[in-house]
Design an enzyme around this catalytic site. Structure first.
Site, PDB file in Angstrom:
ATOM      1  N   ARG A 234      22.437  36.542  41.527  1.00 59.45           N
ATOM      2  CA  ARG A 234      22.918  37.905  41.626  1.00 59.45           C
ATOM      3  C   ARG A 234      22.285  38.958  42.594  1.00 59.45           C
ATOM      4  NH1 ARG A 234      26.953  36.241  39.950  1.00 59.45           N
ATOM      5  NH2 ARG A 234      28.262  36.700  38.117  1.00 59.45           N
ATOM      6  N   GLU A 263      28.063  45.058  45.414  1.00 59.06           N
ATOM      7  CA  GLU A 263      29.214  44.618  46.076  1.00 59.06           C
ATOM      8  C   GLU A 263      30.300  45.310  45.840  1.00 59.06           C
ATOM      9  OE1 GLU A 263      29.604  40.510  44.619  1.00 59.06           O
ATOM     10  OE2 GLU A 263      27.348  39.845  45.134  1.00 59.06           O
ATOM     11  N   HIS A 281      30.138  36.686  48.651  1.00 56.84           N
ATOM     12  CA  HIS A 281      30.306  35.908  47.183  1.00 56.84           C
ATOM     13  C   HIS A 281      31.100  34.918  47.194  1.00 56.84           C
ATOM     14  CE1 HIS A 281      29.452  37.239  42.849  1.00 56.84           C
ATOM     15  NE2 HIS A 281      29.562  35.973  42.991  1.00 56.84           N
TER      16      HIS A 281
HETATM   17  C1  8YV Z   1      32.646  33.735  40.861  1.00 56.47           C
HETATM   18  C2  8YV Z   1      30.096  33.732  39.989  1.00 56.47           C
HETATM   19  O1  8YV Z   1      33.144  33.492  42.154  1.00 56.47           O
HETATM   20  O2  8YV Z   1      30.386  32.799  38.281  1.00 56.47           O
HETATM   21  C3  8YV Z   1      29.880  33.438  38.740  1.00 56.47           C
HETATM   22  O3  8YV Z   1      29.043  34.259  38.104  1.00 56.47           O
HETATM   23  O4  8YV Z   1      29.594  34.859  40.322  1.00 56.47           O
HETATM   24  C4  8YV Z   1      31.170  33.251  40.748  1.00 56.47           C
HETATM   25  O5  8YV Z   1      31.395  32.088  40.507  1.00 56.47           O
HETATM   26  C5  8YV Z   1      32.918  34.978  40.693  1.00 56.47           C
HETATM   27  O6  8YV Z   1      32.281  35.557  39.345  1.00 56.47           O
HETATM   28  C6  8YV Z   1      34.377  35.250  40.428  1.00 56.47           C
HETATM   29  O7  8YV Z   1      34.777  35.372  39.083  1.00 56.47           O
END
Ligand code: 8YV
Length: 315
Positions: A234, A263, A281
Site C-alpha cells: 500500500r 491513488e 496498482h
Molecule cells: C487488487 C490489492 O488489485 O488485493 C489487494 O489488496 O490491492 C489488489 O490485489 C485491488 O485491490 C483490486 O481490488
C-alpha cells in the site's frame, strides 16, 4: 436478498451472485451517491480498496446487512471495528493473489535493478548513441541481500521465487515466523537492521495505523547506499516526499512502485525521476487471479447469506 456491488466484479464472481441474489452494480468509476442510494436494505456489500466502508454506510444498509466482501486481500478501506461492533462479517481474498503479487514484486526488483524502463525510454527516444563498456550499469539479484518487510503469504512467495536467483533473504515481521524462516533459509531482523543490510527492500505489510509511513525519512536514511525499494502493498506505508528525497539525493538507487499514497493521482515528483519504475496498482492484475478473487469474493457472500462461516473472514 439484495447484494450491492459498489463498483464492478468480474463475471467469474458476478454470475455466481446473480444466480442467487438480486444484484446491483454501481459501475466505474466509484459513485458514492449511487452507493448511498442503493445500500438501504442490502444483505451484502461487495467493495474493493477504492471503496471506503465506514459505520455510516453500514447503518444506512440497516438490519438486513450481514457481510462486506472485499475484492482484495487488503482491507484498509474497511472500518473493521465498525463491522465488528455491529455484529457483521467482513471478508477478503487472500491466497489466490499471492503468486501474482509476488511475481510483480520480483518484476519490479529486476526492472528497477536493471534500469529496464529508463533504458527503454532512452532507446525509444533515439537517444542511444551506441554500446559503451560502462553504460547503464545496474544491479543483480544474485549475491544481493533482499529484505522482505512483512513475511506473510506474499513475502514468503517472493522468497520462494528468489531462491533461483541465489539472493540472501532477510525479513522483518511482527511474528517470529520460525518455520517459514527455516523453510526459506531466511533470517529475521528488526526493521532498522534489515534496512541497513538490504540491497533490495520489498514491502509486504498491511496498511494499518502502525505501518502508515513505516518507511519515512528516518527509515530511508538507514538504507544501504544504492538500495532499491519495491512497494506492492500500500502506498501509505511509504512517506512519498521522503522517498522522492531518498531517490534524488540518496541513499536509494531506484524504486519499483505499484501502489501510491493518493491513488489514482500520479505523483509527479516520482514520475519525473529516471530511477523509478511506476505501474498502476497491477499486483493482482492477471485474468486467472482476478477471476479467482471474484469467485472467492462471491463465495464469501454466499457462505454468509446461507447462514454459514465465511471462507476467508477478516471479521
Ligand atoms: C487488487 C490489492 O488489485 O488485493 C489487494 O489488496 O490491492 C489488489 O490485489 C485491488 O485491490 C483490486 O481490488
Amino acid at each position: 436478498m439484495k447484494v450491492i456491488i459498489a463498483r464492478t466484479l468480474p463475471a467469474a464472481g458476478l454470475d455466481k451472485l446473480k444466480a442467487r441474489f438480486d444484484v446491483a452494480c454501481g459501475g466505474l468509476p466509484l459513485d458514492q451517491g449511487w452507493l448511498l442510494r442503493h445500500a438501504r436494505g442490502a444483505s451484502a456489500i461487495v467493495a474493493d480498496p477504492t471503496v471506503p466502508i465506514g459505520g455510516d454506510l453500514l447503518d444506512l444498509a440497516g438490519d438486513s446487512l450481514r457481510v462486506v466482501s472485499n475484492f482484495a486481500v487488503g482491507f484498509d478501506n474497511i472500518d473493521v471495528d465498525a463491522v465488528r461492533e455491529r455484529g457483521l462479517r467482513a471478508t477478503n481474498t487472500p491466497d489466490v493473489l499471492t503468486n501474482a503479487t509476488a511475481e510483480l514484486a520480483v518484476a519490479l526488483m529486476l526492472a528497477a535493478g536493471r534500469r529496464i524502463v529508463e533504458t527503454d525510454q532512452i532507446f525509444r527516444r533515439g537517444d542511444w548513441a551506441g554500446w559503451e563498456p560502462e553504460q547503464f550499469l545496474g544491479h543483480e539479484l544474485a549475491g544481493a541481500t533482499v529484505g522482505l518487510v512483512g513475511f506473510g503469504r506474499i513475502g514468503q512467495r517472493v522468497a520462494e521465487l528468489l531462491s533461483g536467483f541465489r539472493a540472501r533473504i532477510v525479513f522483518a515481521d511482527a511474528h517470529p515466523m520460525d518455520e517459514a524462516a527455516a523453510r526459506h533459509g531466511a533470517q529475521r531482523m528488526d526493521l532498522a537492521e534489515l534496512l541497513a543490510a538490504s540491497d533490495y527492500v520489498s514491502l509486504h505489510v498491511n496498511l494499518t495505523p502502525q505501518t502508515r509511513h513505516m518507511i519515512d525519512a528516518a527509515a530511508l536514511a538507514r538504507c544501504k547506499p544504492g538500495a532499491i525499494l519495491v512497494n506492492t502493498c500500500r502506498g501509505g506505508v511509504v512517506d512519498t516526499a521522503a522517498l522522492v528525497h531518498a531517490l534524488r539525493d540518496g541513499p536509494l538507487a531506484g524504486a519499483g512502485l505499484d501502489v501510491y499514497e493518493h491513488e489514482p493521482a500520479v505523483p509527479q515528483d516520482l514520475a519525473a525521476l529516471p530511477n523509478t519504475v511506476l505501474v498502476p496498482h497491477i499486483g493482482s492484475a492477471t485474468r486467472t487471479t482476478r477471476d479467482a478473487m471474484a469467485e472467492l469474493c462471491a463465495d464469501n457472500v454466499i457462505a454468509v447469506l446461507d447462514g454459514g462461516e465465511p471462507l476467508t473472514p477478516v471479521v
